[in-house]
Design an enzyme around this catalytic site. Structure first.
Site, PDB file in Angstrom:
ATOM      1  N   LYS A 194       6.310   2.298   6.653  1.00  0.00           N
ATOM      2  CA  LYS A 194       6.226   0.932   6.125  1.00  0.00           C
ATOM      3  C   LYS A 194       4.767   0.507   6.177  1.00  0.00           C
ATOM      4  O   LYS A 194       4.161   0.466   7.247  1.00  0.00           O
ATOM      5  CB  LYS A 194       7.093  -0.017   6.946  1.00  0.00           C
ATOM      6  CG  LYS A 194       6.990  -1.454   6.460  1.00  0.00           C
ATOM      7  CD  LYS A 194       7.955  -2.381   7.179  1.00  0.00           C
ATOM      8  CE  LYS A 194       7.789  -3.801   6.689  1.00  0.00           C
ATOM      9  NZ  LYS A 194       8.732  -4.717   7.345  1.00  0.00           N
ATOM     10  N   LYS A 252       8.285   2.407   2.202  1.00  0.00           N
ATOM     11  CA  LYS A 252       8.224   1.035   1.706  1.00  0.00           C
ATOM     12  C   LYS A 252       6.780   0.578   1.618  1.00  0.00           C
ATOM     13  O   LYS A 252       6.055   0.753   2.603  1.00  0.00           O
ATOM     14  CB  LYS A 252       8.999   0.149   2.692  1.00  0.00           C
ATOM     15  CG  LYS A 252       8.957  -1.315   2.377  1.00  0.00           C
ATOM     16  CD  LYS A 252       9.701  -2.076   3.436  1.00  0.00           C
ATOM     17  CE  LYS A 252       9.469  -3.549   3.213  1.00  0.00           C
ATOM     18  NZ  LYS A 252       9.994  -4.350   4.261  1.00  0.00           N
TER      19      LYS A 252
HETATM   20  C1  PBG Z   1      10.142  -7.844   7.806  1.00  0.00           C
HETATM   21  C2  PBG Z   1      10.478  -7.311   6.469  1.00  0.00           C
HETATM   22  C3  PBG Z   1       9.659  -7.478   5.339  1.00  0.00           C
HETATM   23  C4  PBG Z   1      10.342  -6.923   4.264  1.00  0.00           C
HETATM   24  C5  PBG Z   1      11.540  -6.393   4.744  1.00  0.00           C
HETATM   25  N1  PBG Z   1      11.604  -6.628   6.116  1.00  0.00           N
HETATM   26  C6  PBG Z   1       8.384  -8.201   5.200  1.00  0.00           C
HETATM   27  C7  PBG Z   1       7.289  -7.935   6.117  1.00  0.00           C
HETATM   28  O1  PBG Z   1       7.166  -6.871   6.732  1.00  0.00           O
HETATM   29  O2  PBG Z   1       6.483  -8.849   6.253  1.00  0.00           O
HETATM   30  C8  PBG Z   1       9.814  -6.936   2.863  1.00  0.00           C
HETATM   31  C9  PBG Z   1      10.767  -6.665   1.761  1.00  0.00           C
HETATM   32  C10 PBG Z   1      10.305  -7.068   0.413  1.00  0.00           C
HETATM   33  O3  PBG Z   1       9.135  -7.459   0.183  1.00  0.00           O
HETATM   34  O4  PBG Z   1      11.139  -7.006  -0.508  1.00  0.00           O
HETATM   35  N2  PBG Z   1      10.603  -7.239   8.920  1.00  0.00           N
END
Ligand code: PBG
Length: 333
Positions: A194, A252
């Site tokens: 991520k 991601k």
């Molecule tokens: C936070 C989380 C995020 C997303 C999923 N879980 C945002 C972040 O890390 O700030 C983003 C998903 C998206 O942008 O569609 N735990």
């Protein structure tokens, strides 16, 4: 010319015969944003294909998705400010409306796959995925909260736990906690690679979960989410998650990180999930709304590219519209 590749492109019938990849309903996971209350179905300005919905509306939404063949869902809660604190205690409170909603959803639809979100950011006053102390996100202190959150979610009936927090060692910590509490069959979809991406903006708008503006709180997530410049590091994360007991490895964002999807697919045997994130969807929607791109063509091409890169599972806000198009139903932006 001995070889004329165009021969295999000469009709739709031949193109279909030689087609290498196809996205089906079985590949798709539909994201859901849950709010407390009843009859709520709010637009999200920066993400026009998704809504914030109360449980009654989500139950209907799942019913519609099932008719389109979509049977997997990932749900995120929007927590009212008055329920937030420094250590996200509401996240494992058994009266938490997110946990109660999961129970009701699984009762009505026992056969679906329901995926949770494990991270502190929806629940803490700092808007970070972990506990913040001395201007730092504390790894090991956070693990203890993640474990409680994961066990509470397993108890509520989530089929798959989705740690999105990027703390070190969290997959093993969660796996051990689940096993000890009698949930050996609850799966873990780890947000393995991520990235600290600029493409999460609309999601943070949807949940009001962005890091708060305060000099004693780090302003971004770069000390735990990965540097967008790195690929080898994704291999390290994937190795660790595999050893720690993950059932799925996630990359991601998806579209800007197709190389990472393909790298993990080629080097690992666990199924690869890709999260087509909010900003990637918002960008495409904005171009389509301007008449610069054709939604009915550009959107399916995006999902197909994620599949072709090697994703076994695609989490996308377009899941429902994609299936509607496939079944020749009307879609509108
Ligand atoms: C936070 C989380 C995020 C997303 C999923 N879980 C945002 C972040 O890390 O700030 C983003 C998903 C998206 O942008 O569609 N735990």
């Amino acid at each position: 010319m001995l070889t004329r590749p165009r021969r295999n492109r000469k009709s739709e019938s031949i193109r279909a015969l030689v087609r290498e990849n196809m996205v089906t309903a079985d590949d798709l996971v539909m994201p859901l944003f849950l709010v407390a209350g009843k009859k709520i179905n709010e637009n999200i300005t920066s993400l026009p294909v998704a809504n914030r919905q109360s449980l009654d509306v989500i139950l209907k939404e799942i019913g519609q998705c099932l008719k389109l063949g979509i049977h997997s869902f990932i749900m995120f809660p929007k927590i009212p400010d008055e329920l937030k604190d420094k250590t996200a205690t509401y996240s494992f409170n058994p009266k938490n409306f997110y946990l109660l909603a999961a129970q009701k959803i699984k009762k009505k639809y026992p056969d679906i796959t329901l995926i949770s979100d494990v991270a502190l950011d929806p629940y803490n006053t700092d808007g970070h995925d972990g506990i913040v102390e001395d201007n730092e996100i504390k790894n090991d202190e956070t693990l203890a909260v993640l474990e409680k959150m994961a066990v509470a979610q397993a108890k509520a009936g989530f089929d798959v736990i989705g740690p999105s927090d990027m703390m070190d060692g969290r997959v093993e910590a969660i796996r051990d906690a689940l096993d000890l509490d009698g949930f050996p069959n609850t799966s873990i979809m780890s947000y393995t690679a991520k990235y600290a991406s600029a493409f999460y903006g609309p999601f943070r708008d949807a949940l009001d979960s962005a890091p708060v503006n305060d000099p004693s709180i780090p302003k971004d997530k770069k000390t735990y989410q990965m540097d967008p410049a790195n690929a080898n590091e994704a291999l390290l994360e994937a190795e660790l998650d595999t050893l720690e007991g993950a059932d799925f490895l996630m990359v991601k964002p998806a579209i800007n990180y197709l190389d990472i999807i393909s790298l993990l697919k080629d080097n690992h045997s666990l199924p690869i999930a890709a999260y087509h994130v909010s900003g990637e969807c918002a960008m495409l929607i904005a171009a389509c709304q301007n008449g610069w791109l054709d939604y009915k063509k550009a959107m399916p091409e995006s999902l197909l590219s994620i599949k072709r890169a090697g994703a076994d599972v695609i989490i996308s806000y377009f899941a429902k519209d994609f299936m509607k198009l496939k079944l020749n139903q009307k879609v509108s932006l």
